[in-house]
Scaffold this motif. Sequence first.
Motif, PDB file in Angstrom:
ATOM      1  N   PHE A   1     -48.928   7.078 -36.274  1.00  0.00           N
ATOM      2  CA  PHE A   1     -47.611   6.647 -35.876  1.00  0.00           C
ATOM      3  C   PHE A   1     -47.243   7.318 -34.803  1.00  0.00           C
ATOM      4  CE2 PHE A   1     -47.763   4.556 -40.097  1.00  0.00           C
ATOM      5  CZ  PHE A   1     -47.548   3.228 -39.920  1.00  0.00           C
ATOM      6  N   MET A   2     -47.558   8.719 -34.676  1.00  0.00           N
ATOM      7  CA  MET A   2     -47.245   9.619 -33.580  1.00  0.00           C
ATOM      8  C   MET A   2     -47.757   8.779 -32.348  1.00  0.00           C
ATOM      9  SD  MET A   2     -47.990  13.547 -34.604  1.00  0.00           S
ATOM     10  CE  MET A   2     -47.326  14.175 -35.780  1.00  0.00           C
TER      11      MET A   2
ATOM     12  N   THR B   1     -47.000   4.732 -27.360  1.00  0.00           N
ATOM     13  CA  THR B   1     -47.253   3.513 -26.794  1.00  0.00           C
ATOM     14  C   THR B   1     -46.351   2.374 -26.688  1.00  0.00           C
ATOM     15  OG1 THR B   1     -48.297   2.415 -29.042  1.00  0.00           O
ATOM     16  CG2 THR B   1     -49.639   3.861 -27.297  1.00  0.00           C
ATOM     17  N   GLY B   2     -45.417   2.663 -27.529  1.00  0.00           N
ATOM     18  CA  GLY B   2     -44.310   1.440 -27.695  1.00  0.00           C
ATOM     19  C   GLY B   2     -44.591   0.451 -28.720  1.00  0.00           C
TER      20      GLY B   2
ATOM     21  N   TRP C   1     -52.305   0.811 -32.629  1.00  0.00           N
ATOM     22  CA  TRP C   1     -53.402   1.821 -32.725  1.00  0.00           C
ATOM     23  C   TRP C   1     -54.222   1.602 -33.958  1.00  0.00           C
ATOM     24  CZ3 TRP C   1     -53.521   4.253 -37.509  1.00  0.00           C
ATOM     25  CH2 TRP C   1     -52.085   4.220 -38.491  1.00  0.00           C
ATOM     26  N   HIS C   2     -53.986   0.546 -34.772  1.00  0.00           N
ATOM     27  CA  HIS C   2     -54.744   0.337 -36.288  1.00  0.00           C
ATOM     28  C   HIS C   2     -55.654  -0.388 -35.966  1.00  0.00           C
ATOM     29  CE1 HIS C   2     -55.091  -0.574 -40.263  1.00  0.00           C
ATOM     30  NE2 HIS C   2     -54.933   0.559 -40.558  1.00  0.00           N
TER      31      HIS C   2
ATOM     32  N   PRO D   1     -53.452   2.301 -19.553  1.00  0.00           N
ATOM     33  CA  PRO D   1     -53.239   3.730 -19.764  1.00  0.00           C
ATOM     34  C   PRO D   1     -51.745   3.808 -20.040  1.00  0.00           C
ATOM     35  CG  PRO D   1     -53.371   3.115 -17.444  1.00  0.00           C
ATOM     36  CD  PRO D   1     -53.812   1.952 -18.156  1.00  0.00           C
ATOM     37  N   VAL D   2     -51.500   5.196 -20.737  1.00  0.00           N
ATOM     38  CA  VAL D   2     -50.077   5.590 -21.197  1.00  0.00           C
ATOM     39  C   VAL D   2     -49.804   6.907 -20.618  1.00  0.00           C
ATOM     40  CG1 VAL D   2     -48.627   6.206 -23.181  1.00  0.00           C
ATOM     41  CG2 VAL D   2     -50.447   4.412 -23.511  1.00  0.00           C
ATOM     42  N   GLU D   3     -48.648   6.894 -19.873  1.00  0.00           N
ATOM     43  CA  GLU D   3     -48.189   8.068 -19.243  1.00  0.00           C
ATOM     44  C   GLU D   3     -47.301   9.037 -20.265  1.00  0.00           C
ATOM     45  OE1 GLU D   3     -45.697   9.439 -15.062  1.00  0.00           O
ATOM     46  OE2 GLU D   3     -45.666   7.349 -15.635  1.00  0.00           O
ATOM     47  N   LEU D   4     -47.734  10.082 -20.348  1.00  0.00           N
ATOM     48  CA  LEU D   4     -47.107  11.094 -21.101  1.00  0.00           C
ATOM     49  C   LEU D   4     -46.002  11.667 -20.458  1.00  0.00           C
ATOM     50  CD1 LEU D   4     -49.978  13.213 -22.762  1.00  0.00           C
ATOM     51  CD2 LEU D   4     -48.769  11.428 -23.599  1.00  0.00           C
TER      52      LEU D   4
END
Length: 242
Positions: A142-143, A148-149, A154-155, A238-241
């Motif tokens: 869940f982190m 990712t929103g 993720w699962h 892609p995800v921006e941190l």
Amino acid sequence: MSEPASHHPPPPSVATVEEVVRAQLSKALGGRRGMLEAAVPTVLFTILWLTTRELPIALGVSIGAAVLTLLVRLAQRTSPQFALNAIFGIGIGWLFVRLAASRGGSEDEQALAYFLPGLIYNSGYSVALASSCLIGWPLVGFMVGSVTGDPTAWHASRQIVRLSTLLTWLLAVPCIVRVVAQAPVWFAGNSGALDADTAVAVLGVLKIALGWPLQLAALGSMVWVLSRNATPVDPVDPVELA
């Protein structure tokens, strides 16, 4: 006259699960300073009780240390979250001590009561973390979802689930070890099977030995795991941190 050069934001970096978890753990723990602020009041209480046998002094100094870290945080205008967490933890311990005193408990029984919230806390975390792994929804996953929103996307990735399960177990191990080591001592001290003075001394030593040293060992293991691979959070987007 030439037009001013436009400043375009840099392209977002492709976040991996490992990067996300490292960043989220850093926020959750507050770095070295946050960990120190959380540990010092409890260490002071344990040491002072074992050396002075004066419960008011041990409680007073530990609460004073937590309040001092809060005042420093406020003066520096930095997040007081971890100082407040320490005050809350000491406050809960003090409340259990007062409850024991109101029931006519001796100083030894009151000192034993101080360790009960930690035992309950670690038992709860052990159950929550272990259960999340056993049902296939490890909490560390869940982190990733928080970044990712989408809290559950993720699962769909077996690779992320497998990595998150391993990391969640690593988080659970310190809690499980504390419960297994401390619970028998606490119950023995309260039932009279073990001398109360001895029980308090053993619990104090265990609280220090199985506190941050064990937590840092678990986090070190997590860092080692996170340094081995680069699992994409989302191979398409892609995800921006932050």
